[in-house]
Design a protein around this motif. Structure first.
Motif, PDB file in Angstrom:
ATOM      1  N   GLU A  74       0.813  -1.199   0.118  1.00 53.09           N
ATOM      2  CA  GLU A  74       0.099  -0.120   0.097  1.00 53.09           C
ATOM      3  C   GLU A  74       0.849   1.239   0.081  1.00 53.09           C
ATOM      4  O   GLU A  74       0.733   2.194  -0.807  1.00 53.09           O
ATOM      5  CB  GLU A  74      -0.841  -0.028   1.101  1.00 53.09           C
ATOM      6  N   ASP A  75       1.784   1.258   0.819  1.00 52.63           N
ATOM      7  CA  ASP A  75       2.614   2.421   0.948  1.00 52.63           C
ATOM      8  C   ASP A  75       4.129   2.263   1.761  1.00 52.63           C
ATOM      9  O   ASP A  75       4.275   1.207   2.235  1.00 52.63           O
ATOM     10  CB  ASP A  75       1.977   3.633   1.560  1.00 52.63           C
ATOM     11  N   ILE A  76       4.997   3.187   1.663  1.00 51.25           N
ATOM     12  CA  ILE A  76       6.234   2.752   2.497  1.00 51.25           C
ATOM     13  C   ILE A  76       6.472   4.080   3.321  1.00 51.25           C
ATOM     14  O   ILE A  76       6.019   5.313   3.354  1.00 51.25           O
ATOM     15  CB  ILE A  76       7.340   2.766   1.630  1.00 51.25           C
ATOM     16  N   ALA A  77       7.456   3.889   4.270  1.00 51.88           N
ATOM     17  CA  ALA A  77       7.790   4.821   5.313  1.00 51.88           C
ATOM     18  C   ALA A  77       9.685   4.618   5.335  1.00 51.88           C
ATOM     19  O   ALA A  77      10.016   3.373   5.307  1.00 51.88           O
ATOM     20  CB  ALA A  77       7.209   4.828   6.530  1.00 51.88           C
ATOM     21  N   LEU A  78      10.196   5.715   5.480  1.00 52.11           N
ATOM     22  CA  LEU A  78      11.585   5.578   5.633  1.00 52.11           C
ATOM     23  C   LEU A  78      12.220   5.438   7.069  1.00 52.11           C
ATOM     24  O   LEU A  78      13.383   4.907   7.215  1.00 52.11           O
ATOM     25  CB  LEU A  78      12.241   6.837   4.947  1.00 52.11           C
ATOM     26  N   VAL A  79      11.289   6.063   8.068  1.00 52.49           N
ATOM     27  CA  VAL A  79      11.628   6.056   9.351  1.00 52.49           C
ATOM     28  C   VAL A  79      10.897   5.437  10.287  1.00 52.49           C
ATOM     29  O   VAL A  79      11.042   4.489  11.179  1.00 52.49           O
ATOM     30  CB  VAL A  79      11.840   7.358   9.799  1.00 52.49           C
ATOM     31  N   ASP A  80       9.381   5.692  10.260  1.00 56.22           N
ATOM     32  CA  ASP A  80       8.451   5.273  11.154  1.00 56.22           C
ATOM     33  C   ASP A  80       7.121   5.042  10.488  1.00 56.22           C
ATOM     34  O   ASP A  80       6.806   5.839   9.569  1.00 56.22           O
ATOM     35  CB  ASP A  80       8.460   6.143  12.392  1.00 56.22           C
ATOM     36  N   VAL A  81       6.376   4.324  11.169  1.00 57.30           N
ATOM     37  CA  VAL A  81       4.990   3.788  10.675  1.00 57.30           C
ATOM     38  C   VAL A  81       4.224   3.733  12.013  1.00 57.30           C
ATOM     39  O   VAL A  81       4.688   3.134  13.189  1.00 57.30           O
ATOM     40  CB  VAL A  81       4.661   2.701   9.987  1.00 57.30           C
ATOM     41  N   ALA A  82       3.118   4.674  12.262  1.00 57.68           N
ATOM     42  CA  ALA A  82       2.507   4.755  13.594  1.00 57.68           C
ATOM     43  C   ALA A  82       0.980   4.464  13.434  1.00 57.68           C
ATOM     44  O   ALA A  82       0.554   4.850  12.258  1.00 57.68           O
ATOM     45  CB  ALA A  82       2.520   6.196  14.062  1.00 57.68           C
ATOM     46  N   ILE A  83       0.723   3.446  14.228  1.00 58.82           N
ATOM     47  CA  ILE A  83      -0.722   3.136  14.079  1.00 58.82           C
ATOM     48  C   ILE A  83      -1.597   4.062  15.166  1.00 58.82           C
ATOM     49  O   ILE A  83      -1.271   3.734  16.360  1.00 58.82           O
ATOM     50  CB  ILE A  83      -0.752   1.526  14.507  1.00 58.82           C
ATOM     51  N   SER A  84      -2.520   4.661  14.556  1.00 64.67           N
ATOM     52  CA  SER A  84      -3.236   5.534  15.314  1.00 64.67           C
ATOM     53  C   SER A  84      -4.476   5.132  15.995  1.00 64.67           C
ATOM     54  O   SER A  84      -5.085   4.706  14.787  1.00 64.67           O
ATOM     55  CB  SER A  84      -3.236   7.135  14.772  1.00 64.67           C
ATOM     56  N   LYS A  85      -5.094   5.503  16.984  1.00 58.88           N
ATOM     57  CA  LYS A  85      -6.422   5.299  17.400  1.00 58.88           C
ATOM     58  C   LYS A  85      -7.299   6.134  16.692  1.00 58.88           C
ATOM     59  O   LYS A  85      -8.613   6.020  16.734  1.00 58.88           O
ATOM     60  CB  LYS A  85      -6.612   5.260  18.988  1.00 58.88           C
ATOM     61  N   GLU A  86      -6.796   7.247  16.144  1.00 59.29           N
ATOM     62  CA  GLU A  86      -7.853   8.262  15.439  1.00 59.29           C
ATOM     63  C   GLU A  86      -8.450   7.394  14.378  1.00 59.29           C
ATOM     64  O   GLU A  86      -7.741   6.660  13.673  1.00 59.29           O
ATOM     65  CB  GLU A  86      -7.050   9.321  14.994  1.00 59.29           C
ATOM     66  N   ARG A  87      -9.657   7.817  13.882  1.00 59.85           N
ATOM     67  CA  ARG A  87     -10.330   6.863  12.771  1.00 59.85           C
ATOM     68  C   ARG A  87     -10.237   7.536  11.393  1.00 59.85           C
ATOM     69  O   ARG A  87     -10.854   7.145  10.487  1.00 59.85           O
ATOM     70  CB  ARG A  87     -11.817   6.526  13.436  1.00 59.85           C
ATOM     71  N   PHE A  88      -9.780   8.913  11.650  1.00 53.09           N
ATOM     72  CA  PHE A  88      -9.716   9.808  10.433  1.00 53.09           C
ATOM     73  C   PHE A  88      -8.581  10.596  10.130  1.00 53.09           C
ATOM     74  O   PHE A  88      -7.761  10.871  11.285  1.00 53.09           O
ATOM     75  CB  PHE A  88     -10.992  10.866  10.375  1.00 53.09           C
ATOM     76  N   VAL A  89      -8.194  10.629   8.840  1.00 49.32           N
ATOM     77  CA  VAL A  89      -6.893  11.280   8.647  1.00 49.32           C
ATOM     78  C   VAL A  89      -6.773  12.876   9.230  1.00 49.32           C
ATOM     79  O   VAL A  89      -5.704  13.003  10.028  1.00 49.32           O
ATOM     80  CB  VAL A  89      -6.345  11.252   7.188  1.00 49.32           C
ATOM     81  N   GLY A  90      -7.632  13.503   9.077  1.00 47.99           N
ATOM     82  CA  GLY A  90      -7.647  14.910   9.864  1.00 47.99           C
ATOM     83  C   GLY A  90      -6.777  15.654   9.277  1.00 47.99           C
ATOM     84  O   GLY A  90      -6.174  15.929   8.283  1.00 47.99           O
ATOM     85  N   ALA A  91      -5.872  16.171  10.622  1.00 45.16           N
ATOM     86  CA  ALA A  91      -4.860  17.082  10.071  1.00 45.16           C
ATOM     87  C   ALA A  91      -3.441  16.400   9.789  1.00 45.16           C
ATOM     88  O   ALA A  91      -2.326  16.995   9.710  1.00 45.16           O
ATOM     89  CB  ALA A  91      -4.534  18.073  11.289  1.00 45.16           C
ATOM     90  N   ARG A  92      -3.350  15.153   9.684  1.00 46.87           N
ATOM     91  CA  ARG A  92      -2.243  14.301   9.342  1.00 46.87           C
ATOM     92  C   ARG A  92      -1.279  14.143  10.466  1.00 46.87           C
ATOM     93  O   ARG A  92      -0.869  13.108  10.476  1.00 46.87           O
ATOM     94  CB  ARG A  92      -1.950  14.612   7.902  1.00 46.87           C
ATOM     95  N   ALA A  93      -1.017  15.428  10.778  1.00 47.54           N
ATOM     96  CA  ALA A  93       0.468  15.401  11.469  1.00 47.54           C
ATOM     97  C   ALA A  93       0.166  14.694  12.926  1.00 47.54           C
ATOM     98  O   ALA A  93      -0.644  14.741  13.586  1.00 47.54           O
ATOM     99  CB  ALA A  93       0.982  16.592  11.857  1.00 47.54           C
ATOM    100  N   ILE A  94       0.975  13.591  13.217  1.00 49.56           N
ATOM    101  CA  ILE A  94       0.866  13.132  14.494  1.00 49.56           C
ATOM    102  C   ILE A  94       1.694  13.700  15.595  1.00 49.56           C
ATOM    103  O   ILE A  94       3.002  14.071  15.490  1.00 49.56           O
ATOM    104  CB  ILE A  94       1.640  11.614  14.471  1.00 49.56           C
ATOM    105  N   TRP A  95       0.853  14.426  16.517  1.00 48.97           N
ATOM    106  CA  TRP A  95       1.579  15.027  17.694  1.00 48.97           C
ATOM    107  C   TRP A  95       0.982  14.795  19.035  1.00 48.97           C
ATOM    108  O   TRP A  95       1.693  14.970  20.061  1.00 48.97           O
ATOM    109  CB  TRP A  95       1.380  16.579  17.538  1.00 48.97           C
ATOM    110  N   ASP A  96      -0.162  13.923  19.140  1.00 46.79           N
ATOM    111  CA  ASP A  96      -0.470  13.732  20.485  1.00 46.79           C
ATOM    112  C   ASP A  96      -0.297  12.065  20.643  1.00 46.79           C
ATOM    113  O   ASP A  96      -1.118  11.077  20.085  1.00 46.79           O
ATOM    114  CB  ASP A  96      -2.206  13.857  20.374  1.00 46.79           C
ATOM    115  N   LEU A  97       0.568  11.942  21.654  1.00 49.98           N
ATOM    116  CA  LEU A  97       0.872  10.407  21.779  1.00 49.98           C
ATOM    117  C   LEU A  97      -0.052   9.537  22.486  1.00 49.98           C
ATOM    118  O   LEU A  97      -0.010   8.294  22.145  1.00 49.98           O
ATOM    119  CB  LEU A  97       2.306  10.351  22.678  1.00 49.98           C
TER     120      LEU A  97
END
Length: 340
Positions: free
Chosen positions: A176-199
């Motif tokens: 489906e896609d790639i990452a060069l550093v990290d893949v994070a699985i988020s409990k958020e259900r929507f992409v929204g603002a995209r940036a991961i900032w809330d751990l």
């Protein structure tokens, strides 16, 4: 004629993390100044042809304004959408044109996009983004020199570049896609603002790199097992409090302090962690969820969808700037005979 490609992302380093952390802001004028210094470096080692990605901020045009370089600069023939796909398309065009090296100005996200199109063309990633694990903090002049040396074959490629790793996200058996550093699985259900900032929204982390001198999600893994660009391993981390496979909440593990954003050193609760090996898939447990690639949510996994992450050695080739400059110095590239 040896040529070098340049992909400068005007949107890099301008997301929501500027507001929630004391992140560096790199204005477009500074990117123009960096480009001017890159041109000077390329010119000094005899590069004659440069292919640039066009952009709506006209960064390349600004860098050329008032400059006196012996460079033939052309802009890739492409429609600009001011989106991630611009970098993917530009990298593909440059690879097809046979450039010997590509310089990028951006963060992890910019380079993740470039990696989809550049093939085996070596990259010189210059840090101007928010997450800057893959790109390096370097002077533009040195970046131009190193890229020109590699593109012109003035230094040995096998000694001055290295193949990086990547994380591959497979959904229903397809890449489906790639990452060069990290893949994070988020409990958020929507992409929204995209940036991961809330751990608190992060359930799992998959890391290709985890270096103590880095800032971001990968810094969490660095406190568990430092993992460099060239180490033949990665990390899979389950955060404490996240749902386990049977629906229970984890209550074991340990806590590490990590610089997860500029100016923010955060305690992170770890449920468990494991080493990732090349080619061995790790199943994603949480559903529904969103998948973030190199710090930005990219797509949603729905209930019932199968997904797994694999660590691969097929990441983009990267120029080692210090090694390239040292090889040039040792072989006398910059020495001339005669009196001044």
């Amino acid at each position: 004629m040896e040529s070098v490609g340049i992909i400068a992302n005007p949107a890099a380093g301008k997301d929501i993390r500027r507001l929630v952390a004391q992140g560096r802001f790199v204005p477009n004028q500074e990117k123009v100044n960096i480009l001017k210094r890159i041109f000077a470096g390329l010119d000094a080692v005899g590069v004659e042809h440069v292919v640039m990605m066009p952009d709506m901020a006209r960064l390349g045009n600004g860098a050329l304004d008032g400059g006196h370089f012996n460079l033939d600069v052309e802009f890739a023939d492409m429609i600009v959408f001011n989106a991630v796909r611009d970098s993917v398309r530009a990298a593909g065009i440059m690879a097809e044109m046979g450039v010997g090296c590509i310089i990028t100005l951006g963060g992890d996200g910019t380079n993740q996009a470039v990696a989809k199109g550049c093939g085996d063309v070596p990259l010189v990633p210059v840090s101007t983004g928010t997450n800057n694990v893959f790109p390096v903090m370097t002077e533009g002049t040195l970046a131009g020199l190193a890229a020109g040396l590699v593109a012109r074959g003035l230094v040995p490629v096998e000694e001055t570049t290295t193949k990086s790793k990547r994380l591959e996200v497979h959904v229903e058996g397809e890449l489906e896609d790639i990452a060069l550093v990290d893949v994070a699985i988020s409990k958020e259900r929507f992409v929204g603002a995209r940036a991961i900032w809330d751990l608190e929204t992060v359930d799992e982390l998959y890391l290709a790199r985890a270096e103590p001198a880095s800032i971001g999600l990968s810094a969490i893994g660095a406190q568990l097992m430092p993992t460099s660009l060239t180490d033949e391993r990665g990390l899979h981390i389950k955060l404490r409090g996240a749902r386990l496979g049977d629906g229970r909440l984890g209550d074991g593990g340990e806590t590490v302090a990590a610089p997860v954003a500029p100016g923010i050193i955060h305690p992170v609760r770890i449920e468990r962690w494991d080493v990732m090996e090349f080619g061995k898939p790790v199943e994603v447990e949480l559903r529904p969820c969103t998948v973030a690639l190199d710090g930005e949510r990219a797509f949603t996994l729905k209930p019932g969808q199968e997904a797994h992450i694999e660590l691969s050695s097929e990441g983009p080739r990267v120029v080692l700037i210090e090694e390239a400059l040292q090889a040039a110095a040792l072989s006398g590239v910059f020495r001339t005979s005669g009196s001044l």
